[in-house]
Design a protein around this motif. Structure first.
Motif: not given
Lengths: 314, 282
Positions: B69-81
């Motif tokens: 999985f690549v979170l290209s919209k990196g500012h969504g990091a909290p949801a990924l974490y």
């Protein structure tokens, strides 16, 4: 006159040999594979070669994806596009995660020649040098190019290898040893040290010969790794000679001259001069004419060395 | 759209989505900064991927057979974490370290810092190209793993996205599924006003992609689209996930001031109360 050999050709041929030895090597190019010589790899290993079209940013990020999955990419294009167009992709996707991507930038410097200022990368070393984790190498001849391509394959982490369009005189024989991060003193001398990189190494050797005829003995250092700089060697030749002249086919801002000045400023300041392109753009012309025009001919090096000696004498 | 997914499974995913929202809001409040709206809009997409679709071993983050999985919209990091944590990649107390010196959860995703993060993203436009590189490598190695890349809608204004879109279809990357979090807002305002990206479906189809347009908060719809993407041969798939920025919290939904602003303690308490209520209704 030495034999003239293109460093691009050596890159292409060496990459094919490395590709035979190591399955994980892949190559990418941006529609310049004929010029960068990555086409040789593409012909031999079509399944491991990716022509990305004219899209340098996409190429660098794609190379990062390949490297994150265990491949060892060699991403080639002209130095101006590799360093400038894709700088931030190299920074974010490659340098930050410290991936094994080898950016091979051909057509560096003023000697791109007739194509003019738009295509002459005279700032690439400066902007690549500023990137953490990046290793920066520039070969002085064909022999060193071969050793260098093998070394950067083995090195863990990002590398920027700068090659040129024009052919270089062969300076070294088969016994030549290249080690990443190590400078080579290729001529001894007690009066001043000329530290050069790339094509300017052969020019500096010629200048040293002329200086010797005038009674000045110049030591010549081939600084083929710009980063990490061999500061130990720089300090040693400064201590031994008391005067340092840097010569590069690059802006005097941010490249070899800056790196040497930074090292000496913190370790052993001596009178020094930086020869390079003096904060201006290039123009179209024949490579040798351009070197003359921008003050980078053998005669110019001889003259700068004389001026530096007078400063040294106080 | 019926997918045949058991209603109990969907209910469980909804619970996980609530937990993700709780995590996201608490993390952002604790950090005192970060991107609230765009973290809340991607929750159902991430939950579908990490708790239904993707194969991985969280105790073995580099397991070679994993989906990526690549979170290209990196500012969504909290949801990924949050989903990485709940999937078992790292302990819960890591969540308090978001954006803090010495913490492993950086403001934007970094592969060398956080277990489970594949590549570095955050400067927009660069994730799809990296996903392409991963997809190419997987194909070369004959691996059946799939690659997912989540982009923002404002992010589609980056030219590199379209370079990458050409690459994906040129190299027949049918092991790649990209998703657009189409929440209709970017930092300066509505996407359509700032720089229109429309017609979205036509653009991607013209670039050679299989495209689906779905409700990005509906698990049945997301799972169905992911399944059809997997069945697609010789071309990459794009899911346009229509979402609501700030989804799940009444006073944050579609309020673009929360793009890059974290909730304060009072807002957090109100938000958690809403989520608690939603949980009871499940």
């Amino acid at each position: 006159m030495s034999r003239m050999v293109s460093t691009r050709d050596v890159y292409g041929e060496t990459l094919v040999k490395l590709g035979e030895e190591h399955q994980e090597i892949v190559a990418l190019d941006c529609d310049l594979s004929g010029s960068t010589r990555s086409a040789l790899f593409g012909k031999k290993f079509p399944q491991r070669f990716f022509n990305m079209g004219v899209s340098e940013q996409d190429m660098m990020s794609t190379a990062a994806g390949l490297a994150s999955s265990g491949k060892v990419p060699f991403a080639s294009t002209f130095a101006i596009f590799a360093s400038g167009r894709a700088w931030e992709q190299i920074r974010l996707c490659i340098c930050l995660p410290c991936l094994n991507v080898n950016v091979v930038a051909s057509h560096g410097g003023l000697t791109v020649g007739e194509d003019g200022a738009t295509h002459q990368a005279n700032e690439d070393l400066a902007i690549m040098r500023a990137l953490p984790n990046m290793t920066l190498v520039v070969p002085a001849d064909a022999v060193e190019t071969e050793r260098m391509v093998r070394s950067i394959y083995a090195h863990q982490g990002p590398v920027y290898l700068r090659l040129a369009r024009n052919k270089y005189p062969v300076l070294f024989d088969d016994s030549y040893k290249f080690e990443l991060g190590k400078a080579n003193v290729i001529r001894d001398g007690k009066d001043l040290a000329i530290i050069a990189t790339g094509y300017m190494v052969s020019k500096s050797l010629e200048a040293a010969q002329k200086l010797s005829e005038q009674g000045l003995e110049a030591c010549v250092v081939n600084m083929s790794t710009i980063k990490p700089l061999d500061a130990e060697c720089v300090t040693e030749v400064a201590r031994k000679t008391g005067a340092v002249l840097t010569v590069e086919e690059h802006s005097i801002i941010g490249g070899l001259g800056s790196a040497v000045a930074e090292a000496l400023g913190e370790s052993y300041p001596v009178p020094m001069m930086r020869m390079g392109i003096r904060d201006t753009f290039g123009v179209s012309g024949h490579p040798e004419e351009l070197l003359e025009h921008y003050g980078l001919s053998v005669q110019h090096i001889v003259e700068e060395a004389g001026k530096l000696m007078r400063r040294k004498a106080g | 759209m019926a997918t045949g997914v058991d209603s109990g499974v969907i209910k469980d995913l909804k619970k996980k989505a609530l937990q993700t929202r709780i995590d996201v809001l608490k993390m952002l409040c604790e950090a005192g900064s970060g991107h609230t709206g765009g973290s809340l809009s991607v929750v159902e997409i991430l939950v579908s991927l990490y708790f239904f679709k993707m194969k991985y071993r969280s105790d073995q983050p580099k397991w070679p057979e994993r989906d990526r999985f690549v979170l290209s919209k990196g500012h969504g990091a909290p949801a990924l974490y949050s989903v990485l944590c709940r999937a078992g990649y790292f302990p819960e107390d890591y969540l308090n370290s978001l954006r803090k010196l010495g913490g492993l959860l950086q403001g934007h995703p970094e592969s060398r810092m956080t277990p489970g993060v594949e590549v570095c993203t955050g400067s927009l436009g660069q994730g799809l190209s990296q996903a392409n590189g991963i997809a190419l490598a997987l194909k070369m190695d004959g691996k059946p793993s799939r690659v997912y890349a989540l982009m923002g809608d404002g992010e589609l204004q980056e030219g590199q996205i379209w370079e990458a879109a050409m690459t994906s279809s040129h190299y027949l990357l049918d092991n790649l599924c990209a998703i657009v979090d189409h929440n209709k807002f970017q930092i300066d305002g509505p996407v359509e006003q700032i720089m229109s990206i429309y017609p979205l479906r036509d653009k991607w189809e013209a670039f050679g992609w299989y495209v689906e347009d779905i409700d990005g908060h509906n698990f049945d719809a997301i799972i169905g689209a992911l399944k059809r993407a997997e069945e697609e041969k010789d071309r990459p798939s794009l899911i346009i996930a229509n979402t609501v920025k700030g989804k799940g919290i009444s006073f944050i939904e579609d309020q673009n001031k929360y793009h890059g602003v974290a909730p304060d303690k009072d807002e957090l308490d109100r938000a958690l109360a809403e989520l608690q209520e939603a949980k009871l209704k499940l």
